[in-house]
Design a protein around this motif. Structure first.
Motif, PDB file in Angstrom:
ATOM      1  N   VAL A 154       0.830  -1.203   0.000  1.00  0.00           N
ATOM      2  CA  VAL A 154       0.000   0.000   0.000  1.00  0.00           C
ATOM      3  C   VAL A 154       0.866   1.255   0.000  1.00  0.00           C
ATOM      4  CG1 VAL A 154      -1.717   1.322   1.307  1.00  0.00           C
ATOM      5  CG2 VAL A 154      -1.950  -1.160   1.091  1.00  0.00           C
ATOM      6  N   ALA A 155       1.970   1.235   0.755  1.00  0.00           N
ATOM      7  CA  ALA A 155       2.848   2.407   0.823  1.00  0.00           C
ATOM      8  C   ALA A 155       3.427   2.743  -0.543  1.00  0.00           C
ATOM      9  CB  ALA A 155       3.976   2.151   1.827  1.00  0.00           C
ATOM     10  N   PHE A 156       3.942   1.735  -1.242  1.00  0.00           N
ATOM     11  CA  PHE A 156       4.538   1.986  -2.553  1.00  0.00           C
ATOM     12  C   PHE A 156       3.477   2.250  -3.621  1.00  0.00           C
ATOM     13  CE2 PHE A 156       8.190  -0.310  -0.619  1.00  0.00           C
ATOM     14  CZ  PHE A 156       9.146   0.680  -0.814  1.00  0.00           C
ATOM     15  N   GLY A 157       2.262   1.778  -3.391  1.00  0.00           N
ATOM     16  CA  GLY A 157       1.181   2.084  -4.318  1.00  0.00           C
ATOM     17  C   GLY A 157       0.635   3.482  -4.112  1.00  0.00           C
ATOM     18  N   PHE A 158       0.616   3.932  -2.855  1.00  0.00           N
ATOM     19  CA  PHE A 158       0.060   5.237  -2.522  1.00  0.00           C
ATOM     20  C   PHE A 158       0.912   6.386  -3.053  1.00  0.00           C
ATOM     21  CE2 PHE A 158       0.377   8.829   0.483  1.00  0.00           C
ATOM     22  CZ  PHE A 158      -0.894   9.374   0.311  1.00  0.00           C
ATOM     23  N   ALA A 159       2.226   6.290  -2.926  1.00  0.00           N
ATOM     24  CA  ALA A 159       3.117   7.404  -3.275  1.00  0.00           C
ATOM     25  C   ALA A 159       2.911   7.921  -4.702  1.00  0.00           C
ATOM     26  CB  ALA A 159       4.575   6.994  -3.051  1.00  0.00           C
ATOM     27  N   PRO A 160       2.996   7.067  -5.723  1.00  0.00           N
ATOM     28  CA  PRO A 160       2.830   7.601  -7.090  1.00  0.00           C
ATOM     29  C   PRO A 160       1.409   8.080  -7.370  1.00  0.00           C
ATOM     30  CG  PRO A 160       2.951   5.208  -7.140  1.00  0.00           C
ATOM     31  CD  PRO A 160       3.304   5.623  -5.749  1.00  0.00           C
ATOM     32  N   VAL A 161       0.412   7.424  -6.772  1.00  0.00           N
ATOM     33  CA  VAL A 161      -0.977   7.844  -6.990  1.00  0.00           C
ATOM     34  C   VAL A 161      -1.213   9.225  -6.385  1.00  0.00           C
ATOM     35  CG1 VAL A 161      -3.375   7.372  -6.380  1.00  0.00           C
ATOM     36  CG2 VAL A 161      -1.917   5.526  -7.191  1.00  0.00           C
ATOM     37  N   PHE A 162      -0.672   9.459  -5.178  1.00  0.00           N
ATOM     38  CA  PHE A 162      -0.810  10.761  -4.535  1.00  0.00           C
ATOM     39  C   PHE A 162      -0.163  11.859  -5.376  1.00  0.00           C
ATOM     40  CE2 PHE A 162       1.237  14.014  -1.862  1.00  0.00           C
ATOM     41  CZ  PHE A 162       0.108  14.639  -1.374  1.00  0.00           C
ATOM     42  N   ILE A 163       1.045  11.592  -5.873  1.00  0.00           N
ATOM     43  CA  ILE A 163       1.749  12.581  -6.702  1.00  0.00           C
ATOM     44  C   ILE A 163       0.946  12.879  -7.969  1.00  0.00           C
ATOM     45  CG2 ILE A 163       3.825  12.998  -8.075  1.00  0.00           C
ATOM     46  CD1 ILE A 163       5.350  11.305  -5.992  1.00  0.00           C
ATOM     47  N   TYR A 164       0.443  11.822  -8.588  1.00  0.00           N
ATOM     48  CA  TYR A 164      -0.354  11.968  -9.812  1.00  0.00           C
ATOM     49  C   TYR A 164      -1.616  12.787  -9.544  1.00  0.00           C
ATOM     50  CZ  TYR A 164      -3.350  10.486 -13.724  1.00  0.00           C
ATOM     51  OH  TYR A 164      -4.194  10.444 -14.803  1.00  0.00           O
ATOM     52  N   ALA A 165      -2.325  12.452  -8.467  1.00  0.00           N
ATOM     53  CA  ALA A 165      -3.559  13.164  -8.129  1.00  0.00           C
ATOM     54  C   ALA A 165      -3.271  14.618  -7.753  1.00  0.00           C
ATOM     55  CB  ALA A 165      -4.272  12.454  -6.984  1.00  0.00           C
ATOM     56  N   TYR A 166      -2.166  14.849  -7.071  1.00  0.00           N
ATOM     57  CA  TYR A 166      -1.807  16.207  -6.641  1.00  0.00           C
ATOM     58  C   TYR A 166      -1.560  17.115  -7.841  1.00  0.00           C
ATOM     59  CZ  TYR A 166       0.797  20.035  -4.485  1.00  0.00           C
ATOM     60  OH  TYR A 166       1.235  21.286  -4.091  1.00  0.00           O
ATOM     61  N   PHE A 167      -0.801  16.610  -8.810  1.00  0.00           N
ATOM     62  CA  PHE A 167      -0.496  17.434  -9.974  1.00  0.00           C
ATOM     63  C   PHE A 167      -1.695  17.588 -10.911  1.00  0.00           C
ATOM     64  CE2 PHE A 167       3.920  16.604  -8.727  1.00  0.00           C
ATOM     65  CZ  PHE A 167       4.440  17.893  -8.856  1.00  0.00           C
ATOM     66  N   LEU A 168      -2.650  16.654 -10.830  1.00  0.00           N
ATOM     67  CA  LEU A 168      -3.887  16.820 -11.583  1.00  0.00           C
ATOM     68  C   LEU A 168      -4.797  17.854 -10.934  1.00  0.00           C
ATOM     69  CD1 LEU A 168      -5.026  13.212 -12.631  1.00  0.00           C
ATOM     70  CD2 LEU A 168      -4.113  15.013 -14.105  1.00  0.00           C
ATOM     71  N   GLY A 169      -4.570  18.124  -9.635  1.00  0.00           N
ATOM     72  CA  GLY A 169      -5.384  19.084  -8.908  1.00  0.00           C
ATOM     73  C   GLY A 169      -6.760  18.557  -8.550  1.00  0.00           C
ATOM     74  N   VAL A 170      -6.863  17.233  -8.358  1.00  0.00           N
ATOM     75  CA  VAL A 170      -8.183  16.639  -8.100  1.00  0.00           C
ATOM     76  C   VAL A 170      -8.450  16.391  -6.614  1.00  0.00           C
ATOM     77  CG1 VAL A 170      -8.299  15.559 -10.361  1.00  0.00           C
ATOM     78  CG2 VAL A 170      -7.257  14.298  -8.461  1.00  0.00           C
ATOM     79  N   LEU A 171      -7.474  16.668  -5.756  1.00  0.00           N
ATOM     80  CA  LEU A 171      -7.668  16.470  -4.321  1.00  0.00           C
ATOM     81  C   LEU A 171      -8.311  17.719  -3.728  1.00  0.00           C
ATOM     82  CD1 LEU A 171      -4.190  14.858  -3.470  1.00  0.00           C
ATOM     83  CD2 LEU A 171      -6.336  13.705  -4.032  1.00  0.00           C
ATOM     84  N   LYS A 172      -9.509  17.562  -3.167  1.00  0.00           N
ATOM     85  CA  LYS A 172     -10.272  18.714  -2.668  1.00  0.00           C
ATOM     86  C   LYS A 172     -10.691  18.501  -1.209  1.00  0.00           C
ATOM     87  CE  LYS A 172     -10.412  20.339  -6.931  1.00  0.00           C
ATOM     88  NZ  LYS A 172      -9.652  21.551  -7.350  1.00  0.00           N
ATOM     89  N   ARG A 173     -10.657  19.577  -0.427  1.00  0.00           N
ATOM     90  CA  ARG A 173     -11.122  19.494   0.960  1.00  0.00           C
ATOM     91  C   ARG A 173     -12.602  19.139   1.031  1.00  0.00           C
ATOM     92  NH1 ARG A 173      -8.376  24.628   4.203  1.00  0.00           N
ATOM     93  NH2 ARG A 173      -6.187  23.944   3.966  1.00  0.00           N
ATOM     94  N   SER A 174     -13.343  19.559   0.035  1.00  0.00           N
ATOM     95  CA  SER A 174     -14.786  19.295   0.030  1.00  0.00           C
ATOM     96  C   SER A 174     -15.097  17.799  -0.047  1.00  0.00           C
ATOM     97  CB  SER A 174     -15.444  20.015  -1.158  1.00  0.00           C
ATOM     98  OG  SER A 174     -14.888  19.576  -2.383  1.00  0.00           O
ATOM     99  N   HIS A 175     -14.163  17.012  -0.523  1.00  0.00           N
ATOM    100  CA  HIS A 175     -14.374  15.570  -0.630  1.00  0.00           C
ATOM    101  C   HIS A 175     -14.467  14.889   0.732  1.00  0.00           C
ATOM    102  CE1 HIS A 175     -12.352  15.565  -4.896  1.00  0.00           C
ATOM    103  NE2 HIS A 175     -13.577  16.063  -4.901  1.00  0.00           N
ATOM    104  N   PHE A 176     -13.896  15.507   1.748  1.00  0.00           N
ATOM    105  CA  PHE A 176     -13.805  14.849   3.053  1.00  0.00           C
ATOM    106  C   PHE A 176     -15.146  14.714   3.771  1.00  0.00           C
ATOM    107  CE2 PHE A 176      -9.433  15.795   2.205  1.00  0.00           C
ATOM    108  CZ  PHE A 176      -8.768  14.686   2.715  1.00  0.00           C
ATOM    109  N   LYS A 177     -16.164  15.357   3.247  1.00  0.00           N
ATOM    110  CA  LYS A 177     -17.492  15.127   3.813  1.00  0.00           C
ATOM    111  C   LYS A 177     -17.988  13.719   3.476  1.00  0.00           C
ATOM    112  CE  LYS A 177     -19.779  17.301  -0.176  1.00  0.00           C
ATOM    113  NZ  LYS A 177     -20.592  18.453  -0.632  1.00  0.00           N
ATOM    114  N   HIS A 178     -17.319  13.068   2.542  1.00  0.00           N
ATOM    115  CA  HIS A 178     -17.667  11.696   2.161  1.00  0.00           C
ATOM    116  C   HIS A 178     -16.709  10.680   2.788  1.00  0.00           C
ATOM    117  CE1 HIS A 178     -20.284  13.613  -0.733  1.00  0.00           C
ATOM    118  NE2 HIS A 178     -19.265  14.153  -1.367  1.00  0.00           N
TER     119      HIS A 178
END
Length: 307
Positions: free
Chosen positions: A40-64
């Motif tokens: 999970v650790a090695f899977g999470f790192a590249p996905v997080f970087i990819y999502a971060y640069f796409l700009g798809v991580l939003k605070r509003s999502h945390f209500k879910h």
């Protein structure tokens, strides 16, 4: 690209099919929990970087957040641990074959909880064909009966139930949120990583570095490909083709495990070829209903003919 769902379907099956050899290699040095944590650790790192640069991580999502927690359990923590534990207790062929039961549970849950999914004759025949194929690959009546460890079978079954249920949960509760797949995968893996970091014993975890092949298999095979890339594809297929069709991708890993075994010197005869054919027929039958509906299918006959 109209062929992208089809390509994604087979790619995911191949990636997941190779996971068993990597888990088996890592199990020589690590406990199942340690394997899952590093995966999970090695899977999470590249996905997080990819999502971060796409700009798809939003605070509003945390209500879910409750939905993300459920998915992190069903589709990551429980699923990965159960399969890692099962693979450590069973011959790889039997473990791989048992992973092919996922669509059975996915179809069962979809009929119970999704009004649009029906268990028609084609899907029932597909399930029977696929289950027959994986049983034949497992060869439960051949060799030493003691090789089939009941505890290992139960762990593999639990993993199949968990990920089978995740397809339906994602379809009903997560995908309607219209959150990008990269963000969903990031939240799912992040929550799983937090939970695993609390319960995983880290003593001796460095032993994996003593074997280059096992290390690369864990980092690249299980982490980058089998976790990060796999779940981006996972959400894409559910969104495009529905949970039952998406879950039928899990009929491919037993076949992939068989091919890998051939490269490792295991004998493959007409018996195994017949079992493989049954599994491929199962995928076509389970997808047949989708081809007649407006919802696109990853194996739509028209598209196959046009290709």
């Amino acid at each position: 690209m109209k062929y992208l769902p089809l390509m994604a379907f087979w790619l995911l099956g191949i990636v997941w099919g190779s996971n068993f050899i990597y888990m088996k290699m890592a199990a020589e040095y690590l406990s199942p929990l340690q394997i899952v944590f590093l995966r999970v650790a090695f899977g999470f790192a590249p996905v997080f970087i990819y999502a971060y640069f796409l700009g798809v991580l939003k605070r509003s999502h945390f209500k879910h957040l409750p939905h993300f927690v459920v998915m992190s359990l069903l589709a990551t923590s429980v699923y990965y641990f159960s399969f890692a534990k099962g693979a450590s207790l069973l011959p790889s062929g039997i473990a791989g074959a048992l992973s092919g039961t996922i669509p059975l549970f996915a179809l069962l849950f979809s009929v119970l909880f999704l009004a649009e999914e029906k268990a028609n004759l084609m899907r029932v025949l597909g399930l029977l064909s696929g289950l027959t194929g994986v049983v034949l690959i497992a060869k439960p009546f051949a060799g030493d009966i003691g090789a089939t460890n009941l505890e290992g079978v139960l762990y593999m079954t639990l993993g199949s139930i968990s990920v089978g249920a995740s397809f339906i949960y994602a379809k009903r509760y997560v995908l309607p949120l219209n959150i990008p797949a990269a963000a969903l995968t990031t939240y799912q893996l992040a929550l799983s990583l937090i939970m695993l970091s609390i319960i995983t014993p880290f003593e001796g975890i460095e032993q994996i570095t003593g074997d280059l092949h096992a290390s690369l298999g864990l980092i690249i095979g299980l982490g980058l490909l089998g976790t990060g890339l796999a779940y981006l594809i996972y959400y894409f297929i559910i969104a495009k083709s529905g949970p039952v069709v998406a879950s039928s991708v899990t009929y491919i890993p037993p076949v992939v495990a068989l091919v890998i075994g051939a490269f490792l010197g295991e004998a493959i005869g007409l018996y195994e070829v017949f079992a493989t054919a049954l599994i491929l027929v199962a995928i076509l039958l389970i997808n047949k209903k989708q081809a007649s509906e407006s919802e696109p299918s990853v194996l739509k006959g028209k598209h196959l003919r046009e290709s």
